[in-house]
Design an enzyme around this catalytic site. Structure first.
Site, mmCIF file in Angstrom:
data_model
loop_
_atom_site.group_PDB
_atom_site.id
_atom_site.type_symbol
_atom_site.label_atom_id
_atom_site.label_comp_id
_atom_site.label_asym_id
_atom_site.label_seq_id
_atom_site.Cartn_x
_atom_site.Cartn_y
_atom_site.Cartn_z
ATOM 1 N N GLU A 1 0.820 -1.222 0.000
ATOM 2 C CA GLU A 1 0.000 0.000 0.000
ATOM 3 C C GLU A 1 0.851 1.268 0.000
ATOM 4 O O GLU A 1 0.449 2.297 -0.527
ATOM 5 C CB GLU A 1 -0.900 0.016 1.239
ATOM 6 C CG GLU A 1 -1.692 1.306 1.361
ATOM 7 C CD GLU A 1 -2.610 1.309 2.564
ATOM 8 O OE1 GLU A 1 -2.125 1.263 3.699
ATOM 9 O OE2 GLU A 1 -3.823 1.349 2.352
ATOM 10 N N HIS B 1 1.447 5.621 10.530
ATOM 11 C CA HIS B 1 0.744 6.206 9.389
ATOM 12 C C HIS B 1 -0.629 6.720 9.812
ATOM 13 O O HIS B 1 -1.212 6.213 10.772
ATOM 14 C CB HIS B 1 0.528 5.152 8.288
ATOM 15 C CG HIS B 1 1.758 4.782 7.529
ATOM 16 N ND1 HIS B 1 2.166 3.482 7.344
ATOM 17 C CD2 HIS B 1 2.677 5.540 6.884
ATOM 18 C CE1 HIS B 1 3.271 3.450 6.619
ATOM 19 N NE2 HIS B 1 3.606 4.690 6.333
ATOM 20 N N CYS C 1 -2.312 -2.154 4.647
ATOM 21 C CA CYS C 1 -0.928 -2.081 4.132
ATOM 22 C C CYS C 1 -0.625 -3.191 3.143
ATOM 23 O O CYS C 1 0.279 -3.065 2.309
ATOM 24 C CB CYS C 1 0.063 -2.218 5.274
ATOM 25 S SG CYS C 1 -0.422 -1.415 6.779
#
Ligand code: CIR
Length: 262
Positions: free
Chosen positions: A71, A167, A254
């Site tokens: 990702e 993130h 991800c």
């Protein structure tokens, strides 16, 4: 028209390789077990396929221990794909490794050429693209992304990934066009004002990274109170083991790029 933020015909994943034991992690709680990781990965791919999507499984990339977290290498939008510039030096080369695979499916592939930005910091909703500034994503990278997405008619909003959180999407996920799953911590920043927000249950913040993929919400196994909340809210939940990716700070989003080629 189908919602473009969570209706997709394709996904790309990459198998974890032997080198995944050297993957980046904030806190070392032990190396992932490759056999278990591969088992979880196969379940994950099957869950994506069960929604009717075509799912590619790329070979492991041994020189890049974190390469299964695809990702972070690209942003896929209805108008084209954009190759990212990961802010982790050991991951920079992964993005160019993804380019040929997207070139084969998209007629329009652009590339971030300045600053740094990782896909994990980008949440695409039906109305806007939210990008979290973080240790991996800087203002120059976001400005570069803004130039590209503005040409395609998108509104981009810069937000802040909470300090100490890898993130932006470590702490949130899209559940449908108007609804976000978020930790209370991230929601308290006000970045989701105007959306319906469902909070992860106390002590279950680690399941905030889920994926709405076509008709299903894929979430990590082991978070029963949040799973029950989502079930009661009417979502079709699929729970998947994620213990090994989690040792490397990786969640379910991800592990794939999700898109409809154009
Ligand atoms: C990293 O630190 O880059 C990897 N170990 C985990 C990446 C997780 N990716 C994501 O949240 N999008």
């Amino acid at each position: 028209m189908s919602p473009v933020s969570h209706t997709f015909t394709h996904a790309i994943t990459r198998c974890p390789g032997n080198s995944v034991t050297d993957g980046l992690r904030d806190t070392d709680i032990g190396a992932p077990d490759l056999a278990t990781f591969l088992d979880h990965h196969a379940t994950y791919v099957a869950a994506l396929r069960a929604t009717g999507a075509t799912v590619s499984v790329l070979d492991a990339l041994e020189p890049y221990p974190d390469a299964c977290f695809v990702e972070d290498t690209a942003l896929c939008l209805p108008q084209g794909a954009i190759i990212m510039r990961p802010g982790a030096p050991t991951r920079l080369g992964e993005a160019l490794e993804m380019k040929p695979h997207l070139d084969a499916l998209y007629s329009n592939v652009e590339t971030i050429t300045s600053g740094y930005i990782e896909g994990g910091d980008i949440l695409v909703t039906e109305r806007e693209i939210l990008v979290g500034l973080s240790a991996r994503t800087d203002a120059t990278g976001v400005a570069n992304l803004t130039d590209i997405t503005a040409k395609w008619g998108h509104k981009l909003r810069t937000v802040q990934t909470p300090p100490g959180v890898l993130h932006f999407k470590t702490d949130c996920s899209l559940l449908d066009a108007d609804t976000i799953l978020s930790t209370e911590l991230l929601d308290a920043s006000g970045c989701f004002d105007g959306y319906n927000v469902i909070h992860t249950s106390p002590g279950e913040e680690a399941c905030a990274n889920a994926i709405r993929f076509n008709g299903s919400v894929l979430m990590p196994a082991g978070f029963p109170r949040t799973a029950e909340k989502l079930d009661k809210a009417g979502y079709d939940i699929t729970q998947i083991g994620n213990s090994e990716a989690a040792k490397l700070d990786g969640g379910l989003s991800c592990l794939s790029l999700r898109f409809t080629p154009c």
